[in-house]
Write a protein that holds these residues in place. Sequence first.
Motif, mmCIF file in Angstrom:
data_model
loop_
_atom_site.group_PDB
_atom_site.id
_atom_site.type_symbol
_atom_site.label_atom_id
_atom_site.label_comp_id
_atom_site.label_asym_id
_atom_site.label_seq_id
_atom_site.Cartn_x
_atom_site.Cartn_y
_atom_site.Cartn_z
ATOM 1 N N GLY A 119 -23.522 -54.926 54.378
ATOM 2 C CA GLY A 119 -23.651 -54.562 53.575
ATOM 3 C C GLY A 119 -24.250 -55.630 52.608
ATOM 4 O O GLY A 119 -23.343 -55.346 51.317
ATOM 5 N N GLY A 120 -24.059 -56.691 52.115
ATOM 6 C CA GLY A 120 -24.529 -57.684 51.444
ATOM 7 C C GLY A 120 -25.503 -58.208 50.985
ATOM 8 O O GLY A 120 -26.115 -59.615 50.563
ATOM 9 N N THR A 121 -26.608 -58.281 52.123
ATOM 10 C CA THR A 121 -28.060 -58.625 52.041
ATOM 11 C C THR A 121 -28.516 -58.056 50.712
ATOM 12 O O THR A 121 -28.811 -59.820 50.399
ATOM 13 N N ILE A 122 -28.420 -57.365 49.949
ATOM 14 C CA ILE A 122 -28.694 -57.264 48.348
ATOM 15 C C ILE A 122 -28.175 -58.543 47.181
ATOM 16 O O ILE A 122 -29.192 -59.074 47.206
ATOM 17 N N SER A 123 -27.513 -58.724 47.859
ATOM 18 C CA SER A 123 -26.305 -59.331 46.917
ATOM 19 C C SER A 123 -27.065 -61.180 47.433
ATOM 20 O O SER A 123 -27.568 -61.831 46.201
ATOM 21 N N GLU A 124 -26.811 -60.976 48.995
ATOM 22 C CA GLU A 124 -27.938 -62.613 49.411
ATOM 23 C C GLU A 124 -28.844 -63.286 48.547
ATOM 24 O O GLU A 124 -29.062 -64.227 48.235
ATOM 25 N N ALA A 142 -35.355 -67.939 52.694
ATOM 26 C CA ALA A 142 -33.555 -68.392 53.312
ATOM 27 C C ALA A 142 -32.363 -67.340 53.245
ATOM 28 O O ALA A 142 -31.153 -67.563 53.778
ATOM 29 N N VAL A 143 -33.258 -65.683 52.894
ATOM 30 C CA VAL A 143 -32.392 -64.544 53.319
ATOM 31 C C VAL A 143 -31.477 -64.574 54.874
ATOM 32 O O VAL A 143 -30.533 -64.712 54.841
ATOM 33 N N PRO A 144 -32.447 -64.461 55.705
ATOM 34 C CA PRO A 144 -32.305 -65.038 57.037
ATOM 35 C C PRO A 144 -30.525 -65.689 57.181
ATOM 36 O O PRO A 144 -29.468 -65.909 57.947
ATOM 37 N N ILE A 145 -30.708 -66.966 56.571
ATOM 38 C CA ILE A 145 -29.638 -68.203 56.333
ATOM 39 C C ILE A 145 -28.381 -67.385 55.943
ATOM 40 O O ILE A 145 -27.568 -67.188 56.040
#
Length: 231
Positions: free
Chosen positions: A167-172, A185-188
């Motif tokens: 649920g926080g992928t957009i946030s990340e 770095a998104v997968p991290i």
Amino acid sequence: KIITIIMYYAPIGLGCYFAAFVGKIGTIIVVGYAKVFGIYTVACIFCFFFIYSLYAVIAGGVEGFKRFWKFILPATFTALATCSSAASIPVNMQTSKNIGVSDDIAETLIPLGTNFHKDGSIIGSVFKAMFLVCLFGTNVYTPNDVIQILGVSLIATLLVTAVPIGGGTISETMIITMLGYPLTAVPILTTIASIIDAPATVLNVVGDSCSSLIVARIIDGKKFLKMKKSA
């Protein structure tokens, strides 16, 4: 059909990415994940037992403290089991009512807090930002740097959806973009989000219960617990 094929091979691609990433950076990434989980868990335990107990005392005194710990466990365990603030709304509303919050306040504040009041998520956003700072060797020395990290974390938290893992992928993505790091770095950060998801959800859910107590104290007065009992 093309999307289906992509989704079949996406895990393989992600695995290859992490294999290359760990091979390049070394064990520092694994050690970093372990440290994040350990420190975040300690921070959550402190907030859960000390800060939220303080909220309960401020709202209802000794009686508020007793009733908070008598009824808060169902909401806590639901949050741990589901990792979803949205799925915890019914139990959390009933928990707040059992503690002594009026029906109107509980039924308004809990759904509202699920979307806008996320103690665990904002702490997690700060951890994610600092993880990137340490991983890429960025300097954070000035007050402006600290304010930037806190501001980005606060804004990014509003984009975290109240659903289980993911649920926080957009946030990340927003954290990475606003702080100037590569999108690779998104997968991290997604991995960090998965690691801290359960304790973060607990803070989000229980934090809403505490907020409902504070609001009940403000609206119904310091004797709101006695009013609830008499009703």
